[in-house]
Each structure stands twice: as structure tokens, then as C-alpha cells.
Design an enzyme around this catalytic site. Sequence first.
Site, PDB file in Angstrom:
ATOM      1  N   ASP A  16      23.506  31.085 -31.454  1.00  0.00           N
ATOM      2  CA  ASP A  16      22.516  31.667 -32.659  1.00  0.00           C
ATOM      3  C   ASP A  16      22.907  33.007 -33.105  1.00  0.00           C
ATOM      4  O   ASP A  16      22.174  33.850 -33.093  1.00  0.00           O
ATOM      5  CB  ASP A  16      21.092  31.687 -32.118  1.00  0.00           C
ATOM      6  CG  ASP A  16      20.634  30.411 -31.217  1.00  0.00           C
ATOM      7  OD1 ASP A  16      21.139  29.254 -31.658  1.00  0.00           O
ATOM      8  OD2 ASP A  16      19.772  30.629 -30.226  1.00  0.00           O
ATOM      9  N   GLU A 177      16.054  24.373 -38.208  1.00  0.00           N
ATOM     10  CA  GLU A 177      15.970  25.667 -37.560  1.00  0.00           C
ATOM     11  C   GLU A 177      17.007  26.538 -38.251  1.00  0.00           C
ATOM     12  O   GLU A 177      17.956  26.177 -38.982  1.00  0.00           O
ATOM     13  CB  GLU A 177      15.680  25.582 -36.065  1.00  0.00           C
ATOM     14  CG  GLU A 177      17.050  25.178 -35.555  1.00  0.00           C
ATOM     15  CD  GLU A 177      16.972  24.805 -34.105  1.00  0.00           C
ATOM     16  OE1 GLU A 177      16.158  24.904 -33.486  1.00  0.00           O
ATOM     17  OE2 GLU A 177      18.064  24.344 -33.499  1.00  0.00           O
TER      18      GLU A 177
END
Length: 295
Positions: A16, A177
Site C-alpha cells: 500500500d 479500495e
Amino acid sequence: MDESCDKISSNLPIADPYILNYDGTYYAYGTRGNGFEVYISDDLKHWKRGEKLALSPKDSWGTKWYWAPEVYYVKSKNKFYMFYSVDEHICVATSDSPEGPFVQDKKEPIWDEKSIDTSLFIDDDGTPYLYFVRFTGGNVIWVAEMKSDLKSIKKKTLKQCISAEDGWETVRDRVAEGPSILKRNGMYYLIYSANHYQSQDYAVGYATATSPLGPWKKYTGNPILRRDQKVASGLFGTGHGAPFVCNDGSYKYIFHAHWSESKVAPRTSFIADFTFADDGSISIGGELIRPEVVK
């Protein structure tokens, strides 16, 4: 997910990932264990780990699942803001330096509802917006205006942005996401990832709108990053990254991939070109940078 691993590696060992370019120096943050490290570079290839955690668990609400940090320098406040998730709640901490320490003035989440994957966007008129994921029928991307303190949202402004519906988005589970927001030539771009992060087909797409609140129109050429594309050759589970501006004014995109074809963790990060065509469409490609951590 704890991404720590006993195996010694020169790869950039974060998932991420996010890069802040501040005063010509690049700072990378990402998911890896409890709290957040910072990695520093002047060339995007060679990175040095910060001496201390950028955010230590002792300075934050929550106890586990420290995910997806993003750091912004807000000039009007002369502060660095780190937005992140912990215990499946969204939080923000501040610092006087991109290296930290980032500290929460009040150890509490931005709001009470379970949410993850925050991304800040401040429009040209100074209005701040927070994009994040709510668990409303899968992982769904929402947006809300922020209050001027950049530590709370205006709940009445909440609007849904992106849900996983298209074929490439629903190979495994209903997950949208990792949002990032750009504005270019009056158009807003929402870049996001879809599918479960453990899927080899985790991939990146984008949508556009004429307002930061939408409505959003998905690009018909999605996905723009997936394992079957040239730039991702030999990589699996490519996604949940963020675009950033380089020192020469060009854009690049940092993203993570699985450790190998058979093993998800520890995920590692890579950097590719992020290009706008004359018609405004986005592509991710070029020569892949494989960052290395040096002592």
C-alpha cells in the site's frame, strides 16, 4: 496485515505504498508491521530506511492493523499530515517533519465507523476532501468534505464514489479500495484498485468526474495496471499504489506486488511511469523501477 519477514531483502519492503516529494527528496511510506517506517531517496532507485519509525504505535489510537499511510505537507498549516488506518478505523497524525515523529493530538479515529484507505485531496478553492473505503456491501470508496482542522469530516457531505461491479473488478470478492485523487485541466481523476489484495488479478483502474464529489465515470480501458500487462511482467497482485510528481515534473506511480507467484507476503513495491495522453486518458507503463534499500 503484518508484512515483516525474516528474509533479508534489498527490495522496498512495503505494501500500500505512497511517495511524498518534498523539497526534491522522496519519502516512501507503506504497510509493514505495527506503526510506519519511512524510506528516503533522491533518485527513486536507492532508498535508506529512516532511523526511527515515522509513526510509533505509542503515538496513535489503536493496537493493530496499521495500513496504508499517506503523508501530505499542508502549506497553510506548515505541518505534515499522515492519514492511515488502524484497527479498521481511519486516523490522522501530524508532524513538523516528513520523517516524523507523527503524533495524534487526541488518540481517536476520524469517525466511529469502521473504514480504511484514506486519501486527502485539497481543491483549488481550498476545500479539503477525504476519500476512503467503507464496508457498505463490500469495500466501497466514499468521499466527504473535511472540516478545516483536517481531523474530522462533515458527515452530511458523504457520497459514494466507486463500487466493484465490472468483470475485472470482481474476479475475487467485491473490493474497490486504495483511492488516489488528481485534478488536471478541470477534470478529477480517481485512481483505485479492485479485487481482493490476495488475488493475483488485483489491478488498478480509474474514473473521472467534473466535481470532486462525482458522479464518477469509469474508464472503458480499465484496468490500466494488471499482471498480464507488459510493465507488470513477472509480477502478481499489482495494485494499491499512488501517483506522485517527480522532480522533473513528470508523474510516476508506486504500487505493490506479491512476493512471488505462490506467495503473497511480504509484498514489495515498484515504480512505473504514469502518463496522460492528449485525450486525457491515463496509462501506466515504461521502464519499471525496482527500488533497493541500502544501508
